[in-house]
Design an enzyme around this catalytic site. Sequence first.
Site, PDB file in Angstrom:
ATOM      1  N   HIS A   1     -31.597 -48.889 -10.151  1.00  0.00           N
ATOM      2  CA  HIS A   1     -31.406 -50.222 -10.835  1.00  0.00           C
ATOM      3  C   HIS A   1     -30.814 -51.129  -9.999  1.00  0.00           C
ATOM      4  O   HIS A   1     -29.533 -51.355  -9.601  1.00  0.00           O
ATOM      5  CB  HIS A   1     -30.353 -49.904 -11.938  1.00  0.00           C
TER       6      HIS A   1
ATOM      7  N   CYS B   1     -28.962 -58.376 -15.149  1.00  0.00           N
ATOM      8  CA  CYS B   1     -30.133 -57.578 -15.043  1.00  0.00           C
ATOM      9  C   CYS B   1     -31.500 -58.473 -15.350  1.00  0.00           C
ATOM     10  O   CYS B   1     -32.506 -58.157 -15.043  1.00  0.00           O
ATOM     11  CB  CYS B   1     -30.174 -56.525 -16.116  1.00  0.00           C
TER      12      CYS B   1
END
Length: 389
Positions: A334, A87
């Site tokens: 995401h 991430c």
Amino acid sequence: MTRRAVVIAARRTPVAPRGGSLSHLQADELAAPVLDKLVEDAGLDHTSVDHVLLGNALYAGGNPARMAALRAGLPETVPALTLDTQCCSGLDAIIMAARLIEAGAAECVLAGGTESFSRAPLRLHRPLAPVSEPIAYSRPPFAPPPFSDPDLTEAAAELANRYELCRTAQAEFAVGSHDKARAAAASIGDRLVHCPGSDLKTDSFTRGLTSRTALRAPVLAGNQSTGLTAATIACEADAAAAVLLVNDVLARDLGVPGLQIAAAGSRGGDPADPALVPIGLARDLLAQTGKCIGNVSAIEIHEAYAVQAMITVQTLAVDPRILNPLGGGLARGHPIGASGAILMVQMFQSMRLAERQGLADEFQGMALIAAAGGLSAGILVEGYSNGNE
């Protein structure tokens, strides 16, 4: 003399859920038009670019950054590097670009991240014996024994239970994220780049979410009191985002507004509690610059989970009004490798909005993101109006 790095252009694609309007595009195909547009925005020639750095988490090799750079029409002499810190990848790529500029190793760098959940390869472990079958797996390990390596959703659910963050509070947070994104849709549109073969012009997951609808979503992890739902977990998504950084001398010569990197860094922490790691990093960045959280005009915290952002906000005493002012990850989705870079694109747009009010020089912002394995990345920026400090 140490140079300062300045972001003078920032762009991204719309964000679409996995299997949606961008599902026909590979990660490098998503990134290429973003890189091309950034060079145009900056008023530079493609030959001005010294390096390309892109984060990517799901492609297992192939150097998507190089593919994207060539697709974008950059000279074949321009090097390109793909990095993977899950991430954190997109934000880490921007931090590395800033370091290159600060060290004098480059004057102009394209950096960001790209991800296509839709086109990610299937994962199979090679069999140990010729007669055995490959073994499918969903994700690689992020921490070796004896460290804990929890599923991120389960870790977030445990965190919500520990901090007693009820489902109602999480749902209201998600509603607020969608409300901000909807209100800012027109201004966000200024940053979006058209993708080949797609008519998508907005983030397609953003909606008029209500608390009642959010609370009707079934619990996916945790208990009925503090559990996580589809409304409070960011959906898997496809997107690319990047920025163009130059040194402060070139920024001044160009006479364009931007974001000067005041402090940046990465930090590790307990792999069992990855959502908490950005808190210490944020304090480090503030201490490095002698600032306090009250000085910050806007703070972008990636909302992989509502609970993740909520605890960071609560612990750092962030004013909710400056949190993700253009909407957060719960309202977008995401796209792992791109999510950190999207924070910087959003930050750049907030600075441009401040500039329209004559407040660019007073603008200060912070971007924070956490990743599996207990990693975090963060950047503290200052407005840089018309190339004058």
